[in-house]
Design an enzyme around this catalytic site. Structure first.
Site, PDB file in Angstrom:
ATOM      1  N   ASN A 198      12.064  47.353  27.546  1.00  0.00           N
ATOM      2  CA  ASN A 198      12.269  46.772  26.266  1.00  0.00           C
ATOM      3  C   ASN A 198      11.802  45.130  26.274  1.00  0.00           C
ATOM      4  OD1 ASN A 198      12.734  45.824  23.820  1.00  0.00           O
ATOM      5  ND2 ASN A 198      15.036  45.832  24.336  1.00  0.00           N
ATOM      6  N   TRP A 199      10.531  44.801  26.193  1.00  0.00           N
ATOM      7  CA  TRP A 199       9.932  43.364  26.306  1.00  0.00           C
ATOM      8  C   TRP A 199      10.630  42.837  25.303  1.00  0.00           C
ATOM      9  CZ3 TRP A 199       3.678  44.203  27.094  1.00  0.00           C
ATOM     10  CH2 TRP A 199       3.614  44.643  28.225  1.00  0.00           C
ATOM     11  N   LYS A 200      11.432  43.127  24.093  1.00  0.00           N
ATOM     12  CA  LYS A 200      11.763  42.239  23.003  1.00  0.00           C
ATOM     13  C   LYS A 200      10.645  41.289  22.603  1.00  0.00           C
ATOM     14  CE  LYS A 200      16.269  42.628  25.423  1.00  0.00           C
ATOM     15  NZ  LYS A 200      17.526  42.296  25.420  1.00  0.00           N
ATOM     16  N   HIS A 247      18.924  48.798  18.356  1.00  0.00           N
ATOM     17  CA  HIS A 247      19.118  48.184  19.630  1.00  0.00           C
ATOM     18  C   HIS A 247      20.304  46.965  19.091  1.00  0.00           C
ATOM     19  CE1 HIS A 247      18.949  44.937  22.651  1.00  0.00           C
ATOM     20  NE2 HIS A 247      18.385  45.773  23.414  1.00  0.00           N
ATOM     21  N   GLU A 286      20.550  44.153  19.230  1.00  0.00           N
ATOM     22  CA  GLU A 286      20.154  42.939  18.659  1.00  0.00           C
ATOM     23  C   GLU A 286      19.657  43.066  17.338  1.00  0.00           C
ATOM     24  OE1 GLU A 286      17.340  42.303  21.786  1.00  0.00           O
ATOM     25  OE2 GLU A 286      19.046  41.842  23.161  1.00  0.00           O
ATOM     26  N   GLU A 342      23.958  51.385  25.760  1.00  0.00           N
ATOM     27  CA  GLU A 342      23.895  50.126  26.293  1.00  0.00           C
ATOM     28  C   GLU A 342      25.095  49.357  25.728  1.00  0.00           C
ATOM     29  OE1 GLU A 342      19.513  48.858  26.668  1.00  0.00           O
ATOM     30  OE2 GLU A 342      20.034  48.549  24.425  1.00  0.00           O
ATOM     31  N   GLY A 368      21.558  41.480  28.729  1.00  0.00           N
ATOM     32  CA  GLY A 368      21.107  40.328  29.072  1.00  0.00           C
ATOM     33  C   GLY A 368      22.006  39.358  29.890  1.00  0.00           C
ATOM     34  N   SER A 393      21.578  45.109  31.917  1.00  0.00           N
ATOM     35  CA  SER A 393      21.335  44.309  33.037  1.00  0.00           C
ATOM     36  C   SER A 393      20.935  45.563  34.225  1.00  0.00           C
ATOM     37  CB  SER A 393      22.781  43.716  33.735  1.00  0.00           C
ATOM     38  OG  SER A 393      22.646  42.743  32.615  1.00  0.00           O
ATOM     39  N   GLY A 436      15.550  45.500  29.885  1.00  0.00           N
ATOM     40  CA  GLY A 436      14.919  44.193  29.126  1.00  0.00           C
ATOM     41  C   GLY A 436      14.442  43.221  30.196  1.00  0.00           C
ATOM     42  N   GLY A 437      15.404  42.226  30.562  1.00  0.00           N
ATOM     43  CA  GLY A 437      14.776  41.338  31.393  1.00  0.00           C
ATOM     44  C   GLY A 437      13.830  41.911  32.834  1.00  0.00           C
TER      45      GLY A 437
END
Ligand code: PEP
Length: 252
Positions: free
Chosen positions: A9-11, A97, A99, A169, A175, A214, A235-236
């Site tokens: 997930n590059w966001k 998600h 966010e 999640e 994150g 994470s 993500g990251g």
């Protein structure tokens, strides 16, 4: 064996050039996914066509949108429809998600609509669920997440449910560098499967449930080894080629 998935997930990250370079680095790595494994790249809308064409010849690699709207088409400035995604060959869409839930007010009922529209265009939703820290601290995470499933998924038939991927999640792990322990992840994933099996029977054993929060190159193998964890939504660490390659290699 259930499908095992490493989903990136590059966001809202990377320029077009950086995105191309990241995909090239991943394509140049010798990963050789097995038949039951796949990698999904949830990229920003402007990069979907590029990612799709770069990955066209790579078996088991798919491109996902990070969101879509509830309606088929019309006067909804700034939105992107499932029909548009289908028309450029996109086969997955991340929905719900945390966010999107937190910053854009997406609730369980709206997500049910988004799931419906994706399914009607043959797009596999990657449905995200998970509890905030306060709920985890109160120890009521199981019923909280169960409610998310109930309100967004339970209207589906068993055949429709089979087409969904779930990503658990915990919000406190997204994150933050604070990963759920393997025990916490396995416990929730087993709970979700049990809840689904009460509602849908054996179909629950066919649903891939990814863990997100994470996931890193150095913890993916341990998390993915849990019997009810079928890969991860990342993500990251998905923004760093070497890390995501390692995560893909950690699929069981
Ligand atoms: C995510 O974006 O869904 C996520 C889990 O992020 P991170 O891996 O950075 O925690």
């Amino acid at each position: 064996m259930r499908k095992q998935i490493a989903a990136a997930n590059w966001k809202m990250n990377l320029t077009y050039q950086q995105a191309e370079e990241l995909i090239d680095q991943i394509l140049n790595a010798d990963i050789s996914l097995k038949a039951h494994q796949s990698a999904v790249f949830a990229v920003p809308f402007p990069y979907l066509i590029m990612a799709k064409s770069e990955l066209a010849d790579a078996k088991s690699y798919f491109v996902a949108a990070q969101n879509c709207y509830t309606k088929r088409s019309g006067a909804f400035t700034g939105e992107v429809s499932a029909e548009m995604l289908q028309s450029i060959g996109i086969s997955y869409c991340v929905l719900g998600h945390s966010e999107r839930r937190e910053y854009f007010g997406e609730g369980n009922a709206m997500l049910a609509e988004k799931i419906n529209i994706c399914l009607s265009y043959n797009i596999t939703p990657i449905f995200c669920c998970g509890e905030p820290l306060t709920i985890r601290e109160a120890g009521t995470q199981n019923s909280y997440v169960e409610q998310q499933l109930k309100e967004s998924l339970y209207h589906l038939s068993a055949d429709q449910l089979k087409k969904i991927v779930i990503a658990y999640e915990p919000i406190w792990a997204i994150g933050t560098g604070k990963t759920a322990t393997t025990e916490q992840a396995q416990e929730m994933h087993a709970h979700l499967r049990q809840v689904l099996s009460k509602q849908y029977g054996d179909v629950a054993n066919e649903i891939s449930i990814l863990y997100g929060g994470s996931v890193k190159a150095n913890n993916a193998k341990e998390l993915f080894a849990c019997p009810d964890v079928d890969g991860g939504l990342v993500g990251g660490a998905s923004l760093i080629a070497a890390d995501f390659i390692q995560i893909m290699r950690s699929l069981k």
